[in-house]
Design an enzyme around this catalytic site. Structure first.
Site, PDB file in Angstrom:
ATOM      1  N   ARG A  83       0.864  -1.187   0.000  1.00 53.87           N
ATOM      2  CA  ARG A  83       0.000   0.000   0.000  1.00 53.87           C
ATOM      3  C   ARG A  83       0.893   1.228   0.000  1.00 53.87           C
ATOM      4  O   ARG A  83       1.725   1.409   0.891  1.00 53.87           O
ATOM      5  CB  ARG A  83      -0.904  -0.005   1.232  1.00 53.87           C
ATOM      6  CG  ARG A  83      -1.865   1.166   1.317  1.00 53.87           C
ATOM      7  CD  ARG A  83      -2.648   1.127   2.634  1.00 53.87           C
ATOM      8  NE  ARG A  83      -3.392  -0.113   2.763  1.00 53.87           N
ATOM      9  CZ  ARG A  83      -3.439  -0.844   3.870  1.00 53.87           C
ATOM     10  NH1 ARG A  83      -2.752  -0.470   4.951  1.00 53.87           N
ATOM     11  NH2 ARG A  83      -4.148  -1.946   3.916  1.00 53.87           N
ATOM     12  N   ARG A 153      -0.969   6.167   9.682  1.00 53.89           N
ATOM     13  CA  ARG A 153      -0.978   5.647   8.318  1.00 53.89           C
ATOM     14  C   ARG A 153      -1.252   6.767   7.304  1.00 53.89           C
ATOM     15  O   ARG A 153      -1.256   7.944   7.644  1.00 53.89           O
ATOM     16  CB  ARG A 153      -1.997   4.514   8.215  1.00 53.89           C
ATOM     17  CG  ARG A 153      -1.628   3.353   9.157  1.00 53.89           C
ATOM     18  CD  ARG A 153      -2.493   2.140   8.915  1.00 53.89           C
ATOM     19  NE  ARG A 153      -2.085   1.017   9.745  1.00 53.89           N
ATOM     20  CZ  ARG A 153      -2.628  -0.194   9.653  1.00 53.89           C
ATOM     21  NH1 ARG A 153      -3.568  -0.449   8.761  1.00 53.89           N
ATOM     22  NH2 ARG A 153      -2.221  -1.174  10.449  1.00 53.89           N
ATOM     23  N   LYS A 214      -2.697   0.546  15.165  1.00 60.55           N
ATOM     24  CA  LYS A 214      -2.744   1.424  13.998  1.00 60.55           C
ATOM     25  C   LYS A 214      -3.461   2.733  14.335  1.00 60.55           C
ATOM     26  O   LYS A 214      -4.306   2.788  15.237  1.00 60.55           O
ATOM     27  CB  LYS A 214      -3.455   0.725  12.840  1.00 60.55           C
ATOM     28  CG  LYS A 214      -4.891   0.302  13.129  1.00 60.55           C
ATOM     29  CD  LYS A 214      -5.445  -0.518  11.970  1.00 60.55           C
ATOM     30  CE  LYS A 214      -6.848  -1.034  12.301  1.00 60.55           C
ATOM     31  NZ  LYS A 214      -7.383  -1.885  11.222  1.00 60.55           N
ATOM     32  N   LYS A 216      -5.116   6.355  12.360  1.00 60.05           N
ATOM     33  CA  LYS A 216      -5.529   6.911  11.077  1.00 60.05           C
ATOM     34  C   LYS A 216      -5.952   8.372  11.227  1.00 60.05           C
ATOM     35  O   LYS A 216      -6.649   8.723  12.181  1.00 60.05           O
ATOM     36  CB  LYS A 216      -6.673   6.086  10.487  1.00 60.05           C
ATOM     37  CG  LYS A 216      -6.277   4.634  10.230  1.00 60.05           C
ATOM     38  CD  LYS A 216      -7.441   3.815   9.704  1.00 60.05           C
ATOM     39  CE  LYS A 216      -7.009   2.372   9.433  1.00 60.05           C
ATOM     40  NZ  LYS A 216      -8.147   1.547   8.932  1.00 60.05           N
ATOM     41  N   CYS A 434     -14.518  -4.283   0.706  1.00 56.38           N
ATOM     42  CA  CYS A 434     -13.086  -4.506   0.888  1.00 56.38           C
ATOM     43  C   CYS A 434     -12.636  -5.613  -0.063  1.00 56.38           C
ATOM     44  O   CYS A 434     -13.440  -6.213  -0.776  1.00 56.38           O
ATOM     45  CB  CYS A 434     -12.778  -4.873   2.337  1.00 56.38           C
ATOM     46  SG  CYS A 434     -13.419  -6.486   2.832  1.00 56.38           S
ATOM     47  N   CYS A 440      -6.872 -11.583   1.053  1.00 57.23           N
ATOM     48  CA  CYS A 440      -6.769 -11.142   2.445  1.00 57.23           C
ATOM     49  C   CYS A 440      -6.794 -12.336   3.395  1.00 57.23           C
ATOM     50  O   CYS A 440      -7.733 -13.140   3.374  1.00 57.23           O
ATOM     51  CB  CYS A 440      -7.909 -10.190   2.786  1.00 57.23           C
ATOM     52  SG  CYS A 440      -7.831  -9.635   4.504  1.00 57.23           S
ATOM     53  N   CYS A 479     -14.693  -9.339   6.843  1.00 62.17           N
ATOM     54  CA  CYS A 479     -14.454  -9.629   8.264  1.00 62.17           C
ATOM     55  C   CYS A 479     -14.787  -8.361   9.043  1.00 62.17           C
ATOM     56  O   CYS A 479     -15.078  -7.324   8.449  1.00 62.17           O
ATOM     57  CB  CYS A 479     -13.000 -10.068   8.479  1.00 62.17           C
ATOM     58  SG  CYS A 479     -11.816  -8.706   8.579  1.00 62.17           S
ATOM     59  N   CYS A 483     -12.296  -2.494   6.953  1.00 64.40           N
ATOM     60  CA  CYS A 483     -11.656  -1.859   5.792  1.00 64.40           C
ATOM     61  C   CYS A 483     -12.654  -1.291   4.795  1.00 64.40           C
ATOM     62  O   CYS A 483     -12.377  -0.293   4.138  1.00 64.40           O
ATOM     63  CB  CYS A 483     -10.732  -2.853   5.088  1.00 64.40           C
ATOM     64  SG  CYS A 483      -9.351  -3.403   6.121  1.00 64.40           S
TER      65      CYS A 483
END
Length: 570
Positions: A83, A153, A214, A216, A434, A440, A479, A483
Site C-alpha cells: 500500500r 498511516r 494502527k 488513522k 473490501c 486477504c 471480516c 476496511c
C-alpha cells in the site's frame, strides 16, 4: 462528548507479544534483509512477517489455490500486498504510468487497486520482485513508509477539485501532518533502497515501541465527508472564512474495527475536542499521537485503538492532556455541516476554470476486463493528461485539472475504454467492499467478488418498489476489521463465514451514525429477502427525503447507537 473517567491512564498487565517484537526490532529493521536472501521460502519468517507491515506490506497468499498446493506438498503461494503512501491521494500522470508498468510486469494479478485509504495497492508481488518494487516507487517519488503497522498511516484529504485554492491548502496540511508523524528510523531506506546505514537512537513522536495499534488521520473539507472522518482516530475539519482556511475543528477517537463475539470491542464515532488555529495543527497532531502512545492499551490489542483509550480515561481527561502537551486551549468548535460523502461523478468545473472528471471504478479494481480495458484506458489518458489524478477514499479516480481544450479527447478515451458509462446507477456508485478473498488472510466471507451481483439484486429491489432513482449506502466487508467501512453504512454486511454475514442497519447519508446489528449470520438469499421487505416498507412509509437508515431509526427497526460503548451491543 464523553466526559467521565472510567479507568486508569495506563493499563497494567503482561504486554502483547507485538510489543516485544517492536522493542527487539532495532527500530523496524529486524532481520528483514537476511530474510530477503532466503530462497527456500517465498514468505517472511518469525517477527519479520509483522515488521514488513511498518514498511507498507502485508504477506498474503492466494487462498483459492491454498488447498491444492497443500495437496502437492507445497507451501502457500506467498506474496506481498503493498500500500503506497499518498497523502491526499494525488498522483501525477508520469507516476501513474510507472506504477501501471510495474503492475503489468511484476505482479501476479496485473491490477492496480484503488483503496478506501485514498491510495493504490499492488497485489501479488513475489519475493524476488519486492526490492525492485520499492526502488521503482522511489525513482518516481513514492514510498510505502508507515502505511501499515502500529503507526500513523496514509493521511486522507477530502477530494475537492471545485474549491481549488481551499482544497490545495488543506491538501498541503495533509502532507505536513503525514511527514511530521512519520517514523524517523532509516530502516526503510537501508533495506529497500540500499541506503547508508544510520544508527537510530530515538523516535521522538512514536517512541521505540511505536504506537499500541494502527492510527488513522484525515483532513476534511466540509460539506463533503468523503473520507468518512468518523472511521478515523484523528480528524482535522477545515474551517474556512471567505474561502480561506483559518483553522480546524479536531475530532478524535473514531474507529470501526471490532471482533465477532467480543462485546468489549465496537465501532465508535469520533469526539469533537474543539477548534484550533492553523499554527497549532502539527503540535496538536503530535500531542494526540503521543497521548495515545503513552496511554493506549499495550496489553490487549483488541482494545488498543484510540477509541478505547478515550472511553477508558474519559474524553475530557484525554483532551486536557492534549492541550497540555500541545500548549493550546481548544476553542469552541466552529459550525460546519456534512451534506454527503459520495464523489461527484462526471465533469465538474472548478473555480479556477479547470475541469475535473470523476470516474466510477467498481471496487477500485483497475484491470483490463473482457470488453472493458479499464487499466489500459487510464494509462492512455495518463499519456496525454497535463493535470493530475486524484484517488478518492471511495475507491474512485478523478482526472483533475483538465483545460477546456482537452475535455473532449479525455472524455472520448474514458468512453472508449469503458471508464465512463452513463448507465451506472446511483446505487452502484454508493456501494463499496473490501478486498477479502482470495488475497486477504483475515477474510471470513467474500466482499469484492460478492458486491457487484448483490448491487444488481438491490437495483432490482429498488425498481420493484418504485424507488429506482434512490440509493442506499451499502457496504460489505469480509471480516469485522472495518476496511470497507460497513460500520458507517445504512446497510452494512460483515462477513461471519463462507456465504454468511451479519447485517447492520441505521447509518446515515452523512456518515455520522454507527449502524446496529439487525440480523445475524444470514446467507445471501436471506439478505435479499430481508432487503426486499425493508425496501418495501421504506418505499411505502418514508418521509420526504428520508434515507433508509434514518427510516430504520425512526420506525424503530433498530435502536439508534448514540454512545457505542453503551448502545452498540445492547
Amino acid at each position: 462528548m464523553s466526559d467521565s473517567s472510567t479507568g486508569p491512564l495506563i493499563v497494567e498487565g503482561k504486554l502483547a507479544d507485538n510489543e516485544r517484537l517492536k522493542d527487539q526490532s532495532n527500530y523496524l529493521r529486524g532481520t528483514i534483509e537476511a530474510d530477503l536472501q532466503d530462497r527456500i521460502t517465498g514468505g517472511f519468517t518469525a517477527d519479520n512477517f509483522q515488521l514488513i507491515r511498518f514498511h507498507g506490506m502485508y504477506q498474503q497468499d492466494d487462498r483459492d489455490i491454498r488447498a491444492e498446493r497443500q495437496k502437492q506438498k507445497l507451501e502457500p503461494l506467498h506474496n506481498v500486498m503493498l500500500r503506497a503512501r499518498m497523502p491526499g491521494g494525488i498522483i501525477t500522470p508520469t507516476q501513474w504510468l510507472a506504477i501501471d508498468k510495474f503492475a503489468t510486469d511484476h505482479t501476479m494479478y496485473g491490477s492496480i487497486r484503488l483503496t478506501t485509504r485514498q491510495t493504490f495497492q499492488f497485489h501479488g508481488v513475489l519475493k524476488p520482485n519486492i526490492k525492485l518494487m520499492h526502488q521503482t516507487l522511489n525513482s518516481i517519488g513514492i514510498d510505502s513508509i508507515a502505511t501499515a503497522g502500529d503507526v500513523n498511516r496514509n493521511v486522507l484529504c477530502t477530494s475537492n477539485p471545485v474549491e481549488s485554492a481551499l482544497h490545495q491548502e488543506a491538501y498541503q496540511w495533509a502532507i505536513k501532518i503525514s511527514e511530521h508523524l512519520l517514523p524517523k528510523t532509516k530502516a526503510y531506506a537501508e533495506i529497500w533502497l540500499d541506503g547508508e546505514k544510520v544508527e537510530t537512537t530515538e523516535e521522538p513522536i512514536l517512541g521505540k515501541t511505536y504506537l499500541p495499534r494502527k492510527f488513522k488521520t484525515t483532513v476534511v473539507v466540509p460539506p463533503q465527508n468523503d473520507v468518512d472522518c468518523h472511521a478515523n482516530d484523528l480528524n482535522f475539519i477545515a474551517i474556512a472564512e471567505d474561502g480561506e482556511l483559518v483553522g480546524f475543528n479536531v475530532l478524535v477517537g473514531g474507529g470501526l474495527a471490532m471482533t465477532h463475539g467480543d462485546t468489549s470491542t465496537y465501532p465508535r464515532k469520533a469526539d469533537d475536542l474543539g477548534f484550533i488555529p492553523l499554527d497549532k495543527t502539527l503540535d496538536v497532531a503530535a500531542a494526540v499521537v503521543t497521548t495515545q502512545r503513552d496511554w493506549g492499551n499495550r496489553v490487549n490489542r483488541k482494545n488498543a485503538k484510540t477509541k478505547y483509550t478515550l472511553d477508558r480515561v474519559g474524553t475530557d481527561t484525554f483532551k486536557a492532556e492534549v492541550e497540555k502537551r500541545a500548549g493550546v486551549t481548544f476553542a469552541e468548535s466552529r459550525p460546519f455541516e456534512f451534506t454527503g460523502r459520495g464523489d461527484r461523478f462526471g465533469w465538474v468545473e472548478g473555480i479556477d476554470g479547470k475541469h475535473h472528471l470523476t470516474l466510477f471504478i467498481e471496487n477500485g479494481r483497475l484491470l483490463d476486463f473482457p470488453g472493458k480495458p479499464l487499466k489500459t484506458g487510464v494509462a492512455e489518458i495518463a499519456k496525454i493528461h497535463q493535470g493530475d489524478f486524484r484517488m478518492t477514499a471511495n475507491q474512485n479516480l478523478i482526472i483533475a485539472g483538465v483545460p477546456e481544450a482537452d475535455k473532449a479527447q479525455i472524455e472520448q478515451l474514458a468512453i472508449e475504454f469503458g471508464l465512463l458509462d452513463g448507465k451506472t446507477s446511483e446505487q452502484r456508485k454508493n456501494s463499496m467492499a473490501c478486498v477479502a478473498f482470495p488475497t486477504c488472510p483475515l477474510a471470513m466471507a467474500e466482499a469484492e467478488r460478492y458486491l457487484p451481483g448483490l448491487v444488481t439484486d438491490v437495483e432490482g429491489l429498488l425498481a420493484k418498489h418504485n424507488v429506482a432513482d434512490e440509493h442506499i449506502i451499502l457496504r460489505v466487508t469480509g471480516c469485522p476489521n472495518g476496511c470497507g467501512r460497513a460500520m458507517l453504512a445504512e446497510v452494512g454486511l460483515v462477513g461471519k463465514g463462507p456465504g454468511k454475514y451479519n447485517m447492520y442497519l441505521g447509518g446515515n447519508h452523512e456518515g455520522t451514525r454507527i449502524p446496529k446489528l439487525y440480523k445475524e449470520n444470514i446467507n445471501e438469499q436471506e439478505i435479499i429477502d430481508v432487503l426486499d421487505a425493508l425496501i418495501a416498507d421504506w418505499s411505502a412509509s418514508r418521509q420526504a427525503g428520508e434515507g433508509i437508515g434514518d427510516f430504520a431509526i425512526r420506525t424503530k427497526i433498530v435502536a439508534e447507537v448514540k454512545v457505542s460503548k453503551r448502545d452498540f451491543h445492547d
